[in-house]
Enzyme design. Structure first.
Site, mmCIF file in Angstrom:
data_model
loop_
_atom_site.group_PDB
_atom_site.id
_atom_site.type_symbol
_atom_site.label_atom_id
_atom_site.label_comp_id
_atom_site.label_asym_id
_atom_site.label_seq_id
_atom_site.Cartn_x
_atom_site.Cartn_y
_atom_site.Cartn_z
ATOM 1 N N ARG A 115 -1.770 75.589 39.847
ATOM 2 C CA ARG A 115 -0.648 75.955 39.688
ATOM 3 C C ARG A 115 0.450 74.661 40.233
ATOM 4 N NH1 ARG A 115 0.322 81.636 39.022
ATOM 5 N NH2 ARG A 115 -1.484 82.131 37.181
ATOM 6 N N ARG A 144 6.963 77.792 39.501
ATOM 7 C CA ARG A 144 8.059 78.166 40.373
ATOM 8 C C ARG A 144 8.598 77.374 41.283
ATOM 9 N NH1 ARG A 144 7.311 84.613 38.528
ATOM 10 N NH2 ARG A 144 5.469 83.356 39.189
ATOM 11 N N ARG A 176 13.133 75.341 32.926
ATOM 12 C CA ARG A 176 11.964 76.678 32.148
ATOM 13 C C ARG A 176 12.577 77.436 31.549
ATOM 14 N NH1 ARG A 176 9.848 80.302 30.548
ATOM 15 N NH2 ARG A 176 8.489 81.674 31.615
ATOM 16 N N ASP A 210 -1.830 78.518 29.720
ATOM 17 C CA ASP A 210 -2.325 79.330 30.395
ATOM 18 C C ASP A 210 -3.773 79.884 29.335
ATOM 19 O OD1 ASP A 210 -0.594 81.235 32.485
ATOM 20 O OD2 ASP A 210 -2.193 82.553 31.148
ATOM 21 N N TYR A 247 -8.905 90.987 31.884
ATOM 22 C CA TYR A 247 -7.631 91.141 30.764
ATOM 23 C C TYR A 247 -7.631 91.753 30.167
ATOM 24 C CZ TYR A 247 -5.677 88.391 34.882
ATOM 25 O OH TYR A 247 -4.715 87.228 35.855
HETATM 26 O O1 CP3 Z 1 -0.035 73.749 37.354
HETATM 27 C C1 CP3 Z 1 -0.842 74.366 37.024
HETATM 28 O O2 CP3 Z 1 -1.940 74.901 37.671
HETATM 29 C C2 CP3 Z 1 -0.650 74.431 35.226
HETATM 30 C C3 CP3 Z 1 -0.724 75.446 34.891
HETATM 31 C C4 CP3 Z 1 -1.452 77.229 34.988
HETATM 32 C C5 CP3 Z 1 -1.111 78.444 34.797
HETATM 33 N N1 CP3 Z 1 -1.514 79.429 34.415
HETATM 34 C C6 CP3 Z 1 0.742 78.557 34.090
HETATM 35 C C7 CP3 Z 1 1.518 79.533 34.626
HETATM 36 C C8 CP3 Z 1 -2.762 77.658 34.925
HETATM 37 C C9 CP3 Z 1 -3.968 76.114 35.430
HETATM 38 C C10 CP3 Z 1 -2.367 78.681 34.714
HETATM 39 C C11 CP3 Z 1 -4.121 79.485 35.042
HETATM 40 C C12 CP3 Z 1 -3.945 81.118 35.363
HETATM 41 N N2 CP3 Z 1 -2.959 81.668 34.318
HETATM 42 C C13 CP3 Z 1 -5.043 81.552 36.146
HETATM 43 C C14 CP3 Z 1 -6.094 80.550 35.832
HETATM 44 C C15 CP3 Z 1 -5.635 80.348 37.695
HETATM 45 C C16 CP3 Z 1 -5.117 81.535 38.703
HETATM 46 O O3 CP3 Z 1 -4.463 81.291 39.332
HETATM 47 O O4 CP3 Z 1 -6.217 82.167 39.407
HETATM 48 C C17 CP3 Z 1 -5.057 82.619 35.360
HETATM 49 C C18 CP3 Z 1 -5.676 83.941 36.430
HETATM 50 C C19 CP3 Z 1 -3.596 82.950 34.498
HETATM 51 C C20 CP3 Z 1 -2.929 84.550 34.283
HETATM 52 C C21 CP3 Z 1 -1.411 84.385 34.829
HETATM 53 N N3 CP3 Z 1 -0.525 83.964 33.976
HETATM 54 C C22 CP3 Z 1 -1.029 85.053 35.826
HETATM 55 C C23 CP3 Z 1 -2.198 85.798 36.963
HETATM 56 C C24 CP3 Z 1 0.428 84.229 35.383
HETATM 57 C C25 CP3 Z 1 1.510 84.341 37.026
HETATM 58 C C26 CP3 Z 1 2.095 85.654 36.843
HETATM 59 C C27 CP3 Z 1 3.555 85.343 37.820
HETATM 60 O O5 CP3 Z 1 4.643 85.277 37.459
HETATM 61 O O6 CP3 Z 1 3.411 85.824 38.796
HETATM 62 C C28 CP3 Z 1 0.405 83.604 34.544
HETATM 63 C C29 CP3 Z 1 2.297 82.643 34.144
HETATM 64 C C30 CP3 Z 1 1.978 81.845 34.510
HETATM 65 N N4 CP3 Z 1 1.039 80.788 34.115
HETATM 66 C C31 CP3 Z 1 3.131 81.051 35.542
HETATM 67 C C32 CP3 Z 1 2.102 79.574 35.093
HETATM 68 C C33 CP3 Z 1 2.925 78.700 35.818
HETATM 69 C C34 CP3 Z 1 4.505 81.430 35.806
HETATM 70 C C35 CP3 Z 1 5.111 82.681 35.103
HETATM 71 C C36 CP3 Z 1 6.039 81.636 34.325
HETATM 72 O O7 CP3 Z 1 7.089 80.716 34.979
HETATM 73 O O8 CP3 Z 1 7.325 82.798 33.369
#
Ligand code: CP3
Length: 363
Positions: free
Chosen positions: A38, A42, A51, A87, A162
């Site tokens: 990540r 944000r 974004r 994602d 999920y």
């Molecule tokens: O920088 C990186 O690592 C690459 C991008 C990446 C994202 N998601 C972008 C993202 C990666 C590798 C993921 C994987 C992912 N997504 C996982 C496995 C990694 C982990 O954290 O355990 C999981 C469980 C998800 C599911 C998911 N997607 C979650 C729990 C969330 C967060 C929700 C929130 O808003 O707090 C997301 C959304 C997400 N995926 C964001 C990002 C940058 C943030 C939301 C956004 O910008 O709108």
């Protein structure tokens, strides 16, 4: 069309001597590689600036935007690897299962997976037609990047959690009920999710990803016996399918101290560990056959530069100069993190992370 860079030289060869790839292989290299799960997101003002307010799934569908977001942390931090901005729910979203990602919450499913008829909602993924935007983003990145690109997918268990729960869960009661009560259906679901992960990962590698990471973030909810019976065969299928690609395969989960041997045994070249287990303890359990990735507590980064750098030095000391180490956090960067603190972490890893002489490398 192959990109300019891939026409010149296969991308895996271009990065064969890179410290990140060498560390994944346990081979000699000059400095401890560092990147952060990540790292895009944000916590970065430049991310918030580009974004917009739509769904992250829409941002991922815009290759120019996804490329820019992937590059932002590489530029800012000078990390040794990029991770594709995407994602884990992208493949299930693309085949029309009905998944959204709600800001501040995470993936949500309108009609969660409940019965055998729901298997029909998980048709095979054809990356060229279902996720052309992912492939285009990978191609654009390969042309731009001076460091390896890591592709990724969600592991069958974490994606299944999920789809069954319908939203992030603390205890996975619905997912485990299905697992215990309908074992055949459970395996049918995980088998399809393994196929989606394989198709997605193989297409990312074909377009130029130099390594892949399988995120089984929530595997720590399972006992070792549960993992072996209900999950391992499916994650093993994913790793086996990627074996011929020749790229390093990273396997990551949170709270998996009791599962480390199993996470390695399904076919990983690198095991990601969180902050609950020391690197030297993990290595004592796993031996030298796999590399380790981790494991600074993201909370230490949020706490400030003092705790972050103390924690960074502890991780480096626990690794003791072993070449099979990729520095990372124990889980993803959180939005509250100050990017300047992460910059300091990178500086210390690069300045102080010494790779010792190799006494145990594969011949
Ligand atoms: O920088 C990186 O690592 C690459 C991008 C990446 C994202 N998601 C972008 C993202 C990666 C590798 C993921 C994987 C992912 N997504 C996982 C496995 C990694 C982990 O954290 O355990 C999981 C469980 C998800 C599911 C998911 N997607 C979650 C729990 C969330 C967060 C929700 C929130 O808003 O707090 C997301 C959304 C997400 N995926 C964001 C990002 C940058 C943030 C939301 C956004 O910008 O709108």
């Amino acid at each position: 069309m192959p990109s300019a860079a891939s026409r010149q030289e296969p991308v895996t060869e271009r990065f064969a001597q890179h410290c990140f790839v060498q560390a994944c292989r346990g081979l000699p290299h000059d400095r401890v590689p560092v990147w952060f799960m990540r790292q895009a997101g944000r916590s970065l003002p430049e991310y918030r600036a580009v974004r917009g307010s739509g769904s992250i799934l829409d941002a991922i569908k815009d290759p120019d935007l996804a490329t820019e977001i992937t590059l932002q942390p590489v530029r800012r931090y000078g990390v040794d690897a990029a991770i594709l901005f995407s994602d884990i729910v992208v493949p299930v979203h693309a085949v029309g299962f009905g998944v959204t990602v709600t800001p501040g919450v995470g993936p949500e499913v309108q009609h969660p997976f409940r019965s055998a008829s729901d298997l029909q909602r998980l048709r095979p993924l054809d990356p060229e037609t279902d996720t052309p935007y992912v492939l285009e983003t990978v191609r654009l990145l390969v042309d731009e990047l001076k460091v390896p690109l890591i592709g990724f997918a969600g592991a069958p268990f974490t994606v299944a959690a999920y789809l069954i729960e319908g939203r992030p869960s603390r205890d996975y009661l619905l997912a485990k009920s299905l697992m215990f009560n309908a074992e055949k259906l459970w395996h049918g679901l995980l088998d399809r999710l393994a196929d989606l992960a394989i198709a997605s990962l193989q297409s990312q590698v074909e377009c130029g990803a130099v390594a892949v990471q399988l995120f089984d973030s929530w595997a720590g909810a399972l006992s070792a016996e549960q993992y072996k019976r209900y999950v391992a065969p499916h994650s093993e299928k994913v790793f086996e399918a990627l074996a011929t690609s020749g790229v390093p395969r990273i396997h990551f989960g949170v709270n998996t101290s009791e599962l480390l041997n199993l996470l390695a045994a399904v076919g990983a070249d690198v095991v990601g560990i969180d902050w609950r287990v020391r690197i030297d303890d993990a290595r004592a359990r796993l031996g030298d056959a796999v590399a380790l990735q981790g494991n600074l507590d993201p909370a230490a980064v949020v706490a400030g530069v003092g705790p972050a750098l103390a924690g960074t030095r502890e991780v480096l000391a626990a690794n003791g100069g072993h070449p099979s180490h990729i520095f990372n956090l124990g889980h993803g960067v959180v939005p509250q993190c100050d990017p300047d603190v992460l910059s300091e972490v990178v500086r210390v890893v690069h300045d102080e992370g010494k790779v010792g002489s190799l006494t145990h490398a594969p011949q």
